[in-house]
Enzyme design. Structure first.
Site, PDB file in Angstrom:
ATOM      1  N   CYS A  21     -55.286 -35.046  10.765  1.00 15.42           N
ATOM      2  CA  CYS A  21     -55.626 -36.815  10.179  1.00 15.42           C
ATOM      3  C   CYS A  21     -55.615 -37.903  12.186  1.00 15.42           C
ATOM      4  O   CYS A  21     -56.308 -38.835  11.850  1.00 15.42           O
ATOM      5  CB  CYS A  21     -54.973 -37.123   9.513  1.00 15.42           C
ATOM      6  SG  CYS A  21     -53.049 -37.821   9.863  1.00 15.42           S
ATOM      7  N   ASP A  58      -8.321  17.545   0.004  1.00 15.90           N
ATOM      8  CA  ASP A  58      -6.922  17.982   1.586  1.00 15.90           C
ATOM      9  C   ASP A  58      -5.792  18.252  -0.029  1.00 15.90           C
ATOM     10  O   ASP A  58      -4.642  19.010   0.338  1.00 15.90           O
ATOM     11  CB  ASP A  58      -5.708  17.176   2.124  1.00 15.90           C
ATOM     12  CG  ASP A  58      -6.634  16.603   3.246  1.00 15.90           C
ATOM     13  OD1 ASP A  58      -8.075  17.568   3.930  1.00 15.90           O
ATOM     14  OD2 ASP A  58      -6.316  15.902   3.375  1.00 15.90           O
ATOM     15  N   GLY A  81      11.709   4.962  -4.816  1.00 13.57           N
ATOM     16  CA  GLY A  81      12.319   3.800  -4.056  1.00 13.57           C
ATOM     17  C   GLY A  81      12.312   2.349  -4.821  1.00 13.57           C
ATOM     18  O   GLY A  81      12.162   2.596  -6.123  1.00 13.57           O
ATOM     19  N   LEU A 141      11.374  -5.049  -9.835  1.00 13.52           N
ATOM     20  CA  LEU A 141      10.186  -5.168 -10.892  1.00 13.52           C
ATOM     21  C   LEU A 141      10.829  -3.841 -11.120  1.00 13.52           C
ATOM     22  O   LEU A 141      10.037  -3.412 -11.974  1.00 13.52           O
ATOM     23  CB  LEU A 141       8.734  -5.371 -10.212  1.00 13.52           C
ATOM     24  CG  LEU A 141       8.464  -6.633  -9.061  1.00 13.52           C
ATOM     25  CD1 LEU A 141       7.146  -6.516  -8.647  1.00 13.52           C
ATOM     26  CD2 LEU A 141       8.351  -7.795 -10.653  1.00 13.52           C
ATOM     27  N   GLY A 142      11.241  -2.545 -10.906  1.00 13.93           N
ATOM     28  CA  GLY A 142      11.493  -1.994 -11.420  1.00 13.93           C
ATOM     29  C   GLY A 142      11.835  -0.326  -9.717  1.00 13.93           C
ATOM     30  O   GLY A 142      11.797  -1.321  -8.987  1.00 13.93           O
ATOM     31  N   SER A 143      12.089   0.469 -10.098  1.00 17.53           N
ATOM     32  CA  SER A 143      12.535   1.009  -9.648  1.00 17.53           C
ATOM     33  C   SER A 143      12.267   3.015  -9.781  1.00 17.53           C
ATOM     34  O   SER A 143      11.639   2.821 -10.956  1.00 17.53           O
ATOM     35  CB  SER A 143      14.010   1.704  -9.003  1.00 17.53           C
ATOM     36  OG  SER A 143      14.890   2.008 -10.318  1.00 17.53           O
ATOM     37  N   CYS A 197     -48.077 -38.240   7.075  1.00 17.95           N
ATOM     38  CA  CYS A 197     -49.323 -39.535   7.797  1.00 17.95           C
ATOM     39  C   CYS A 197     -49.973 -39.705   6.495  1.00 17.95           C
ATOM     40  O   CYS A 197     -51.258 -40.513   6.489  1.00 17.95           O
ATOM     41  CB  CYS A 197     -49.314 -38.634   9.401  1.00 17.95           C
ATOM     42  SG  CYS A 197     -49.473 -36.559   8.497  1.00 17.95           S
TER      43      CYS A 197
END
Length: 664
Positions: free
Chosen positions: A143, A496, A389, A383-385, A132
């Site tokens: 103002c 542990d 597993g 991928l592998g063992s 303004c």
């Protein structure tokens, strides 16, 4: 809301601007007017969360905002203003009638206030000025004359002095309950660093760069959040960062986990004049700008300069790279130098910090989702063992590549491990291979983890012999150390373990241990994996304790890791985080020999004799003296004389920042 509402309506609130550069935000809020306050809520059907409140006794003016023109981007087009103390709250109503009702009713409630404005600003404060009258001071006198009664023929009420009570005490005006200078001061706003599609119905989708409100911090890994449409759901905490000044993570040019060596690799790969990264310095709490230039001093030849961001003394703290150019924030400093070299070898043109940066792993696929449905898995190549597993590459819901480890029946303490898996899932860190969950309702049990494209670190080092610099080898060691530091800080390494280990009467003669396997990093580079971004992560932490294979008699060291074990383990089987520090020193040796077997000329019985009589691995040819000094600290005879992983991280960071330390 204990007081009876006088008015109640869903309106839109505009946030305040602290500086000219502050963005304006428009948020839908439930406004409630009572006899004592004007409050606004983040309202839903079942709950209401108060986001701000203004005591009516503090309001000095309420009036419509005139001549809005084209600066009103929100859908409600009828704004009014509430001036309280030194702040102005702008509220948008859906109709002219609604605005008139709110303005007149608040005027009625504040007509007896002690301080009422004689003049006000009829238009917005916007981008550092009053529209303004164009005054650039936010506290500048108004103002236009203000009429408290809404009748142009009546003059505004003058300020009424504070009244004294019967004891002569003068009571001050109460401040508002919430300082609204920053907009919704109680909103916990975050910015998404990555896209997150959400895998479950209770998840919330994230869009990179979007802003979200945190409703609840469920745990360290998952938050409940709300988007701009009011939708709520769970999001991973490592996908967002707080939206606040001073938080550099929200900027594309900042990379928290990039050291000097990796910064140089990224900048050379970018190969652009003015490419830059802002990163953490080796000194905690300080930052460095790494800048690439193709021409130094007018001569040809690329170079990388590292500039430490300096801080001024005194308060308030300011930042600079070149002494004459000082800024209130690092963000302002970077913005300036993006347009002006001002003492640097080049201006900061191309931020490379987050380019090609893949999203991090999440702690599970969703909040508290640790049990995975096997039907969601697609099995791919083997991928592998290993001891427990077969591991296969797979996909989860055709969205995420994963590693699927099928546990042979009878190979593990399965019930104990499944309980522990819930804890292990919450251990989330950029340098740990993430456990996503388990399939425990059938045989065989599946363990689902993050997939690491380049496999084990040992094979990676051997495949790339002769092509990895000493600095890059040390960066590999730092990755592993940072993962170990996180585990150490969570007391996960030796928890542990001490009580569960026993040793035969004369270990040195029989080399037979009847125990669960010791700690998880002791077989060095075999227990670390490398992903597609060449980040190295610690793998299989915690799992070894549940393996049912108690007899370790191999003379090659393939089972019981004699060649990675410290004297206190070989003599007394005493395990702690400091025994893992010893093993980590051997891993460093493996890295700097590019995958050689430690004590490769000695069998296990000879290694026990050598280690317990003070013999140590010799310095690798690629290892600078400063790096070999770190290895030797890891191999101190007494565990208490070895550094912690936190201390090791600092030592390695210092070495990576020092050209002298990497000189061979």
């Amino acid at each position: 809301m204990s007081a009876e509402p006088l008015l109640e309506e869903t309106l839109i609130k505009r946030s305040q601007q602290k500086r000219r550069t502050s963005p304006l935000n428009y948020k839908e809020r439930l406004f409630v007017l009572t006899k004592s306050s004007l409050s606004y809520y983040d309202g839903r059907a079942e709950k209401k969360f108060r986001r701000g409140s203004i005591q009516l006794s503090c309001i000095r003016c309420v009036e419509v905002v005139k001549d809005v023109g084209g600066i009103n981007p929100c859908q409600y087009k009828y704004p009014f203003q509430v001036v309280h103390e030194s702040n102005t709250l702008y509220v948008f109503t859906p109709s002219q009638d609604s605005r008139s009702v709110w303005v007149q009713r608040i005027k009625e409630e504040i007509r007896d206030n002690r301080e009422i404005l004689t003049k006000f600003h009829p238009q917005f404060w916007c981008e550092g000025a009053w529209l303004c009258c164009r005054q650039e001071e936010k506290q500048a006198p108004g103002c236009e004359e203000y009429n408290l009664f809404g009748d142009a023929s009546r003059k505004p009420l003058p300020p009424i002095p504070a009244e004294e009570d019967k004891d002569g005490r003068r009571w001050p005006i109460l401040p508002p309950e919430v300082d609204d200078e920053d907009g919704d001061a109680t909103d916990d706003v975050v910015v998404a660093l990555y896209d997150f599609p959400g895998s479950e119905s209770h998840d919330l989708q994230l869009v990179q760069g979007g802003e979200y409100i945190i409703v609840e911090r469920c745990d360290v890994n998952w938050y409940k959040a709300r988007n701009q449409h009011g939708e709520e759901g769970y999001i991973p905490s490592n996908y967002v960062t707080e939206k606040k000044s001073g938080n550099l993570a929200q900027f594309a040019w900042y990379s928290k986990h990039v050291n000097r060596n990796k910064a140089e690799e990224l900048l050379r790969k970018e190969d652009k004049e003015g490419a830059f990264i802002v990163r953490e310095s080796s000194t905690q709490g300080t930052y460095t700008v790494s800048l690439y230039t193709k021409s130094v001093g007018g001569k040809g030849g690329a170079a990388i300069k590292h500039y430490r961001i300096r801080e001024t003394r005194g308060s308030p703290k300011q930042f600079y790279l070149a002494g004459k150019h000082v800024f209130d924030s690092i963000a302002e400093l970077i913005t300036y130098h993006q347009h002006n070299a001002a003492g640097l070898v080049a201006r900061l043109r191309y931020p490379v910090g987050k380019q090609d940066k893949s999203a991090p792993s999440t702690a599970g696929f969703s909040y508290e989702k640790w049990e995975i449905n096997p039907s969601d898995l697609t099995f791919m190549k083997e991928l592998g063992s290993g001891q427990v597993g077969v591991v296969r590459l797979g996909m989860w819901r055709a969205q995420h590549k994963v590693a699927i480890k099928a546990i042979k029946h009878g190979a593990m303490y399965e019930e104990d491990f499944i309980e522990e898996a819930k804890v292990m899932m919450k251990l989330s860190h950029p340098k740990l291979v993430q456990l996503y969950g388990v399939c425990s309702q059938q045989q065989p049990i599946y363990i689902i983890t993050e997939f690491m494209e380049h496999g084990c670190l040992l094979d990676f080092l051997r495949r790339r012999r002769g092509s990895i610099s000493p600095a890059s080898l040390l960066s590999i060691c730092l990755d592993v150390c940072e993962g170990m530091r996180h585990l150490e800080s969570n007391s996960f390494i030796h928890r542990d373990l001490v009580s569960s280990h026993t040793v035969s009467y004369n270990f040195c003669k029989s080399l037979t241990v009847f125990s669960k396997s010791p700690s998880f990093v002791v077989q060095g580079a075999r227990n670390c994996l490398v992903n597609d971004s060449l980040v190295v992560k610690v793998s299989d932490f915690g799992m070894a304790r549940y393996v049912l294979d108690d007899q370790y008699t191999s003379s090659s060291g393939s089972k019981f890791p004699v060649k990675w074990s410290p004297p206190e383990v070989l003599n007394f089987c005493r395990h702690s985080s400091k025994s893992d520090v010893w093993s980590y020193g051997v891993l460093m040796w493996e890295a700097f020999t590019e995958g050689r077997m430690p004590f490769e000329q000695n069998n296990n019985r000879e290694v026990v004799t050598l280690v317990t009589t003070g013999h140590r691995l010799s310095r690798p040819k690629l290892a600078p003296a400063a790096v070999y000094d770190i290895m030797q600290l890891c191999w101190q005879e007494r565990p208490e004389d070895r550094p912690s992983f936190s201390q090791l991280c600092l030592m390695i960071c210092d070495a990576l920042e020092s050209d002298a330390a990497l000189a061979n």
